[in-house]
Design a protein around this motif. Structure first.
Motif, PDB file in Angstrom:
ATOM      1  N   PHE A  69       0.831  -1.195   0.000  1.00 41.69           N
ATOM      2  CA  PHE A  69       0.000   0.000   0.000  1.00 41.69           C
ATOM      3  C   PHE A  69       0.872   1.255   0.000  1.00 41.69           C
ATOM      4  O   PHE A  69       1.862   1.321   0.732  1.00 41.69           O
ATOM      5  CB  PHE A  69      -0.938   0.010   1.206  1.00 41.69           C
ATOM      6  N   PRO A  70       0.511   2.255  -0.797  1.00 40.76           N
ATOM      7  CA  PRO A  70       1.312   3.478  -0.867  1.00 40.76           C
ATOM      8  C   PRO A  70       1.089   4.403   0.327  1.00 40.76           C
ATOM      9  O   PRO A  70       1.703   5.459   0.401  1.00 40.76           O
ATOM     10  CB  PRO A  70       0.823   4.130  -2.167  1.00 40.76           C
ATOM     11  N   PRO A 112     -15.541   0.629   5.121  1.00 49.59           N
ATOM     12  CA  PRO A 112     -14.695   1.694   4.551  1.00 49.59           C
ATOM     13  C   PRO A 112     -13.327   1.166   4.114  1.00 49.59           C
ATOM     14  O   PRO A 112     -12.672   0.424   4.849  1.00 49.59           O
ATOM     15  CB  PRO A 112     -14.564   2.688   5.706  1.00 49.59           C
ATOM     16  N   ASP A 113     -12.918   1.568   2.905  1.00 47.40           N
ATOM     17  CA  ASP A 113     -11.623   1.129   2.389  1.00 47.40           C
ATOM     18  C   ASP A 113     -10.609   2.266   2.515  1.00 47.40           C
ATOM     19  O   ASP A 113     -10.886   3.293   3.138  1.00 47.40           O
ATOM     20  CB  ASP A 113     -11.755   0.678   0.929  1.00 47.40           C
ATOM     21  N   ALA A 135      -6.057  15.281   3.925  1.00 46.85           N
ATOM     22  CA  ALA A 135      -7.475  14.920   3.971  1.00 46.85           C
ATOM     23  C   ALA A 135      -7.606  13.530   4.554  1.00 46.85           C
ATOM     24  O   ALA A 135      -6.953  12.600   4.103  1.00 46.85           O
ATOM     25  CB  ALA A 135      -8.083  14.965   2.573  1.00 46.85           C
ATOM     26  N   GLY A 136      -8.431  13.401   5.572  1.00 47.98           N
ATOM     27  CA  GLY A 136      -8.642  12.092   6.170  1.00 47.98           C
ATOM     28  C   GLY A 136      -7.497  11.670   7.075  1.00 47.98           C
ATOM     29  O   GLY A 136      -6.675  12.483   7.504  1.00 47.98           O
ATOM     30  N   ARG A 137      -7.413  10.370   7.324  1.00 43.18           N
ATOM     31  CA  ARG A 137      -6.420   9.836   8.250  1.00 43.18           C
ATOM     32  C   ARG A 137      -5.064   9.708   7.574  1.00 43.18           C
ATOM     33  O   ARG A 137      -4.962   9.377   6.403  1.00 43.18           O
ATOM     34  CB  ARG A 137      -6.865   8.459   8.742  1.00 43.18           C
ATOM     35  N   SER A 138      -4.007   9.955   8.346  1.00 39.45           N
ATOM     36  CA  SER A 138      -2.656   9.775   7.810  1.00 39.45           C
ATOM     37  C   SER A 138      -2.205   8.324   7.940  1.00 39.45           C
ATOM     38  O   SER A 138      -1.345   7.861   7.195  1.00 39.45           O
ATOM     39  CB  SER A 138      -1.672  10.695   8.534  1.00 39.45           C
ATOM     40  N   LEU A 180      -8.075  -4.393   4.261  1.00 39.66           N
ATOM     41  CA  LEU A 180      -8.803  -5.613   3.910  1.00 39.66           C
ATOM     42  C   LEU A 180     -10.021  -5.282   3.049  1.00 39.66           C
ATOM     43  O   LEU A 180     -10.366  -6.038   2.137  1.00 39.66           O
ATOM     44  CB  LEU A 180      -9.226  -6.365   5.172  1.00 39.66           C
ATOM     45  N   SER A 181     -10.662  -4.158   3.329  1.00 45.13           N
ATOM     46  CA  SER A 181     -11.791  -3.738   2.512  1.00 45.13           C
ATOM     47  C   SER A 181     -11.341  -3.440   1.084  1.00 45.13           C
ATOM     48  O   SER A 181     -12.025  -3.799   0.109  1.00 45.13           O
ATOM     49  CB  SER A 181     -12.453  -2.495   3.113  1.00 45.13           C
ATOM     50  N   THR A 182     -10.189  -2.800   0.941  1.00 41.78           N
ATOM     51  CA  THR A 182      -9.648  -2.523  -0.390  1.00 41.78           C
ATOM     52  C   THR A 182      -9.388  -3.819  -1.147  1.00 41.78           C
ATOM     53  O   THR A 182      -9.684  -3.939  -2.337  1.00 41.78           O
ATOM     54  CB  THR A 182      -8.359  -1.699  -0.278  1.00 41.78           C
ATOM     55  N   ILE A 183      -8.831  -4.805  -0.446  1.00 38.33           N
ATOM     56  CA  ILE A 183      -8.579  -6.113  -1.067  1.00 38.33           C
ATOM     57  C   ILE A 183      -9.897  -6.768  -1.463  1.00 38.33           C
ATOM     58  O   ILE A 183     -10.026  -7.333  -2.557  1.00 38.33           O
ATOM     59  CB  ILE A 183      -7.786  -7.012  -0.098  1.00 38.33           C
TER      60      ILE A 183
END
Length: 203
Positions: free
Chosen positions: A62-63, A112-113, A125-128, A136-139
């Motif tokens: 993940f980047p 949420p991914d 923007a959002g969480r760092s 896991l959601s992204t996967i």
């Protein structure tokens, strides 16, 4: 051309029992994740023994920063991973996936991914640091794309007689046959060459 939609590099190195290192391009980020363990009949080398192994695997791919995994995260990850693996094997054989596996992938995909973001802005923007559950959601969302009807017939088992690796064929002509040209493709060439020499008439 059907492709994996997650903008994360796909593929990973494996080492064969005889010690040969070879590159496996699964065609899908979700399939890469499935191959951190055993998929189908292919003997797999378990990569996720402890939460730190999961943290390292996600961190390499993940980047964005992902928080350290806990024991519960590892349990969830292996459950999702194994469901994806079973679904891939079923798809490669033209079989229907188990409803329980579909439900599990859909459950993770609905959470949420890790959202996409453009680099170079002046504001965060959002969480760092993102939670393992978001990874896991992204996967899981990539798995939804993987098993979409547009990929029907493209999830295949390697044509090697002694290989059961499953991949997504992303080639334009849908003509991929091998898990890797370095592995089974090369073996097939060697066997074909030997067979041709065996039938050549003596000079």
């Amino acid at each position: 051309m059907p492709v994996s939609t997650v903008s994360i590099p796909v593929g990973q190195w494996f080492v064969s029992p005889e010690g040969t290192r070879w590159w496996f391009d699964s065609g899908s980020f979700a399939l890469d994740f499935a191959y951190t363990g055993r998929v189908g009949e292919e003997p797999g080398l378990e990569q996720l023994h402890a939460p730190d192994d999961l943290t390292a695997w996600l961190g390499e791919r993940f980047p964005v920063a992902v928080s350290p995994a806990r024991s519960r995260d590892l349990f969830d990850a292996i459950s999702l991973r194994d469901a994806i693996g079973r679904m891939a094997v079923a798809a490669s054989r033209g079989a229907e996936p188990r409803a329980v596996d579909l439900d599990l992938v859909n459950l993770y995909a609905a959470t949420p991914d890790i959202p996409p973001a453009l680099a170079g802005g002046s504001r965060q923007a959002g969480r760092s640091v993102h939670a393992v559950g978001q990874a896991l959601s992204t996967i899981a969302r990539d798995a939804v794309d993987l098993f979409d009807a547009s990929n029907a017939g493209r999830i295949r088992e390697c044509s090697g007689s002694d290989c059961a690796f499953v991949y997504l064929d992303t080639s334009r002509a849908a003509s991929r046959r091998w898990c890797s040209m370095q592995r089974c493709g090369n073996r097939a060439k060697v066997r074909a060459h030997r067979a041709r020499k065996a039938v050549q008439p003596a000079a």
